[in-house]
Design an enzyme around this catalytic site. Structure first.
Site, short mmCIF file in Angstrom:
data_model
loop_
_atom_site.label_atom_id
_atom_site.label_comp_id
_atom_site.label_asym_id
_atom_site.label_seq_id
_atom_site.Cartn_x
_atom_site.Cartn_y
_atom_site.Cartn_z
N ASN A 22 7.76 0.06 -12.49
CA ASN A 22 8.72 0.15 -11.39
C ASN A 22 8.28 -0.64 -10.16
OD1 ASN A 22 10.65 2.16 -12.53
ND2 ASN A 22 8.83 3.44 -12.57
N ASP A 76 -7.40 1.94 -5.37
CA ASP A 76 -7.69 3.29 -4.86
C ASP A 76 -8.10 4.23 -5.98
OD1 ASP A 76 -5.06 3.50 -6.00
OD2 ASP A 76 -4.77 5.34 -4.85
N SER A 136 2.44 0.04 -13.09
CA SER A 136 3.78 0.62 -13.02
C SER A 136 4.84 -0.37 -13.47
CB SER A 136 4.09 1.06 -11.58
OG SER A 136 5.44 1.45 -11.47
N GLY A 176 -3.23 5.46 -11.69
CA GLY A 176 -3.65 4.17 -12.24
C GLY A 176 -3.52 4.02 -13.74
N ASP A 229 -3.47 -3.39 -5.95
CA ASP A 229 -2.75 -2.31 -6.61
C ASP A 229 -1.61 -1.90 -5.67
OD1 ASP A 229 -2.23 -0.13 -8.43
OD2 ASP A 229 -3.24 1.18 -7.01
N ASP A 278 0.62 1.46 -5.68
CA ASP A 278 0.71 2.84 -5.23
C ASP A 278 -0.65 3.34 -4.75
OD1 ASP A 278 1.90 5.21 -4.64
OD2 ASP A 278 1.99 5.94 -6.70
N ARG A 332 2.32 5.44 -18.18
CA ARG A 332 3.19 6.61 -18.30
C ARG A 332 2.87 7.42 -19.54
NH1 ARG A 332 8.81 4.46 -18.62
NH2 ARG A 332 8.10 3.46 -16.70
#
Length: 212
Positions: A118, A170, A116, A46, A9, A11, A49
């Site tokens: 991004n 996480d 994401s 996780g 993952d 972020d 959006r």
């Protein structure tokens, strides 16, 4: 060796952009007259959006059309990307880069599996694109975690069977996604989890000694 690949993952594992998400969503919550604090922000970890927006709207008195929701989500992302431009290579710790190098030297394939959209921009800002054999992000999937699609797609891009991949996460949704995809999972941090992961890490640097 038990694994042939590790899927990370992004972020909260390889870097932290929580502060940027928090600021961007805080403005959205204000616009829809909803409360927003760190507890609510933790629920957004996780997930996609649009799912994050729906969580925020639980506290809003407003009834919004699909078009209005899309506008809010796009405006949040614009704010978030503007904040992401502040990221530098220093936002990926040296210990993280050294861990990735150690795993690669040991012969493991490495990928990013992130919901994401991004992820590519973040990796560019971190100057970390060259550290991975594959990147699967929200632009390549239709279902967010806890659906396993992002991890299964990452394994496919690597050419490694899912059962030979270890996921590093996480967030609870990421742990559930890994298990749903038939993959072992290592979890970093102290998030409340629905069940025990295969490995629990205080920091990413602990990983090589556990699996090599």
């Amino acid at each position: 060796m038990r694994y042939q690949a590790v899927i990370f993952d992004l972020d909260g594992v390889l870097c932290t952009t929580d502060r940027f998400h928090f600021e961007a969503w805080k403005q959205t919550a204000k616009e829809v007259q909803a409360p927003f604090d760190e507890t609510i922000n933790q629920r957004l970890r996780g997930v996609s959006r649009m799912e994050s927006l729906e969580i925020i709207l639980e506290g809003s008195p407003l009834s919004l059309s699909p078009d209005e929701k899309r506008r809010l989500a796009e405006e949040k992302n614009d704010r978030y990307r503007a904040l992401l431009s502040q990221l530098t290579p220093a936002d990926m710790e040296d210990g993280v880069r050294e861990t990735l190098r150690s795993l690669r030297i040991a012969g493991l394939k490495l990928a990013v599996g992130s919901s994401s959209k991004n992820a590519g921009f973040i990796l560019h800002q971190l100057q970390a694109e060259g550290l991975f054999d594959a990147v699967c992000d929200g632009n390549q999937i239709t279902r967010s975690k806890p659906d396993p699609e992002v991890f299964l797609r990452a394994a496919e891009l690597l050419g490694i069977p899912a059962g030979l991949c270890l996921v590093v996460e996480d967030a609870p949704a990421g742990l559930e996604a890994a298990k749903a995809g038939g993959m072992d999972c290592a979890v970093i941090g102290d998030a409340a989890l629905p069940f025990a992961p295969d490995y629990h890490l205080g920091k990413l640097e602990e990983l090589p000694s556990l699996i090599l």
